[in-house]
Design an enzyme around this catalytic site. Structure first.
Site, mmCIF file in Angstrom:
data_model
loop_
_atom_site.group_PDB
_atom_site.id
_atom_site.type_symbol
_atom_site.label_atom_id
_atom_site.label_comp_id
_atom_site.label_asym_id
_atom_site.label_seq_id
_atom_site.Cartn_x
_atom_site.Cartn_y
_atom_site.Cartn_z
ATOM 1 C CG HIS A 1 146.835 68.247 -25.117
ATOM 2 N ND1 HIS A 1 147.948 67.493 -24.795
ATOM 3 C CD2 HIS A 1 147.262 69.166 -26.009
ATOM 4 C CE1 HIS A 1 148.994 67.930 -25.455
ATOM 5 N NE2 HIS A 1 148.612 68.962 -26.205
ATOM 6 C CG ASP B 1 148.189 72.580 -27.054
ATOM 7 O OD1 ASP B 1 149.124 71.773 -27.028
ATOM 8 O OD2 ASP B 1 147.044 72.281 -27.479
ATOM 9 C CG MET C 1 151.783 77.429 -27.928
ATOM 10 S SD MET C 1 151.242 77.542 -29.641
ATOM 11 C CE MET C 1 150.309 76.023 -29.799
ATOM 12 C CG HIS D 1 152.193 70.219 -25.527
ATOM 13 N ND1 HIS D 1 151.737 70.100 -26.824
ATOM 14 C CD2 HIS D 1 153.548 70.219 -25.601
ATOM 15 C CE1 HIS D 1 152.769 70.024 -27.648
ATOM 16 N NE2 HIS D 1 153.883 70.117 -26.936
ATOM 17 C CG MET E 1 154.509 73.498 -27.570
ATOM 18 S SD MET E 1 153.045 73.500 -28.618
ATOM 19 C CE MET E 1 151.784 73.440 -27.353
ATOM 20 N N GLY F 1 152.847 74.675 -32.691
ATOM 21 C CA GLY F 1 152.570 76.111 -32.808
ATOM 22 C C GLY F 1 151.133 76.403 -33.205
ATOM 23 N N GLY G 1 145.208 72.336 -36.450
ATOM 24 C CA GLY G 1 144.680 72.201 -37.809
ATOM 25 C C GLY G 1 145.708 71.911 -38.890
ATOM 26 N N GLY H 1 148.860 66.149 -33.062
ATOM 27 C CA GLY H 1 148.936 66.906 -34.310
ATOM 28 C C GLY H 1 148.333 66.167 -35.483
ATOM 29 C CB SER I 1 140.893 70.839 -35.925
ATOM 30 O OG SER I 1 142.245 70.727 -35.964
HETATM 31 C C1 DX5 Z 1 149.971 72.113 -31.706
HETATM 32 C C2 DX5 Z 1 149.409 71.641 -30.399
HETATM 33 C C3 DX5 Z 1 148.304 70.682 -30.551
HETATM 34 C C4 DX5 Z 1 147.120 71.159 -31.345
HETATM 35 C C5 DX5 Z 1 146.656 69.990 -32.135
HETATM 36 O O1 DX5 Z 1 151.201 72.720 -31.538
HETATM 37 O O2 DX5 Z 1 150.387 71.047 -29.595
HETATM 38 O O3 DX5 Z 1 147.876 70.122 -29.293
HETATM 39 O O4 DX5 Z 1 146.049 71.660 -30.591
HETATM 40 O O5 DX5 Z 1 145.670 70.406 -33.001
HETATM 41 P P1 DX5 Z 1 145.091 69.477 -34.162
HETATM 42 O O6 DX5 Z 1 144.528 68.246 -33.498
HETATM 43 O O7 DX5 Z 1 144.077 70.349 -34.790
HETATM 44 O O8 DX5 Z 1 146.251 69.150 -35.071
HETATM 45 ZN ZN ZN Z 2 149.643 69.952 -27.761
#
Ligand code: DX5
Ligand code: ZN
Length: 221
Positions: A34, A36, A38, A67, A69, A143, A146, A177, A199
């Site tokens: 996965h 991310d 942003m 993903h 964002m 965003g 953790g 999340g 995390s």
């Molecule tokens: C947050 C991301 C997640 C993030 C999850 O906006 O989309 O993919 O890395 O992190 P954990 O598993 O630490 O909540």
């Molecule tokens: Zn994500």
């Protein structure tokens, strides 16, 4: 009984050792990697972009789950495709013409996935659920890694599972999340197919083992 699929989120990896993190995922029981993306506008953070995803794709043996964002993610369908993504995940809240974006992802040869923020109701997918291969339910406000799991996500998984059943959609349910060994069993019971974990996996003493622990979860009837 289908196994729970795990998608470790590289956001929680040590970026000075990104290659080692990808190797760990390759060797683990993870089903996807996965990633991310942003833009600092849709969410208050900026993370990885296309050159880095392309590098990751050259060493990743697991399919990429990207993903997005970002505002207006439809602008980037070609670039995400060129990174070799399997799933392109777009936020419903970020698309004015969600159906067109989903169709363009499919036409580009990727599997379309739609993501919903915690405050966005599952019902808004009613007229698009049969067009998508996956729905990603955010269980934190996107965003940052953790954060703590928002427990109302569990009811959303149940409602989404019901919508998928009613419409005959083949969409998978992914949750992202605050996923860890405490929160994951109830998600799997509710009907989640794919668990994203950042995390929990990368802060573990043995990350591959943390992946395996999530992967072995099955619904407790
Ligand atoms: C947050 C991301 C997640 C993030 C999850 O906006 O989309 O993919 O890395 O992190 P954990 O598993 O630490 O909540
Ligand atoms: Zn994500």
């Amino acid at each position: 009984m289908t196994k729970t699929q795990v998608a470790p989120s590289l956001l929680a990896a040590d970026f000075t050792r990104l290659g080692e993190a990808v190797d760990m995922v390759n060797r683990s029981e993870a089903s996807y990697i996965h990633i991310d993306v942003m833009d600092g506008v849709f969410v208050p953070n900026i993370t990885i972009g296309f050159p880095i995803i392309k590098s990751i794709s050259t060493i990743a043996s697991k399919p990429l789950d990207v993903h997005m964002m970002v505002v207006d993610p439809g602008r980037f369908v070609g670039m995400v495709r060129d990174c070799g993504a399997e799933f392109m995940n777009v936020h419903a809240e970020a698309c004015t013409h969600l159906s067109s974006v989903v169709e363009s992802i499919r036409r580009a040869g990727m599997r379309p996935a739609v993501t919903l923020n915690p405050a966005t109701p599952v019902g808004m997918l009613q007229d698009i659920i049969t067009q998508v291969d996956m729905v990603l339910l955010m269980s934190v406000n996107p965003g940052f890694g953790g954060q703590s799991f928002i427990s109302t996500t569990l009811e959303k998984v149940v409602r989404l599972r019901e919508l998928i059943r009613e419409t005959g959609s083949g969409a998978l349910i992914e949750v992202d999340g605050g996923v860890n060994l405490q929160t994951a069993p109830a998600l799997v019971d509710a009907g989640a197919d794919i668990l994203v974990a950042g995390s929990y996996v990368f802060n573990a003493a043995d990350p591959a083992r943390a992946v395996a622990e999530l992967a072995k979860l099955t619904p407790r009837v």
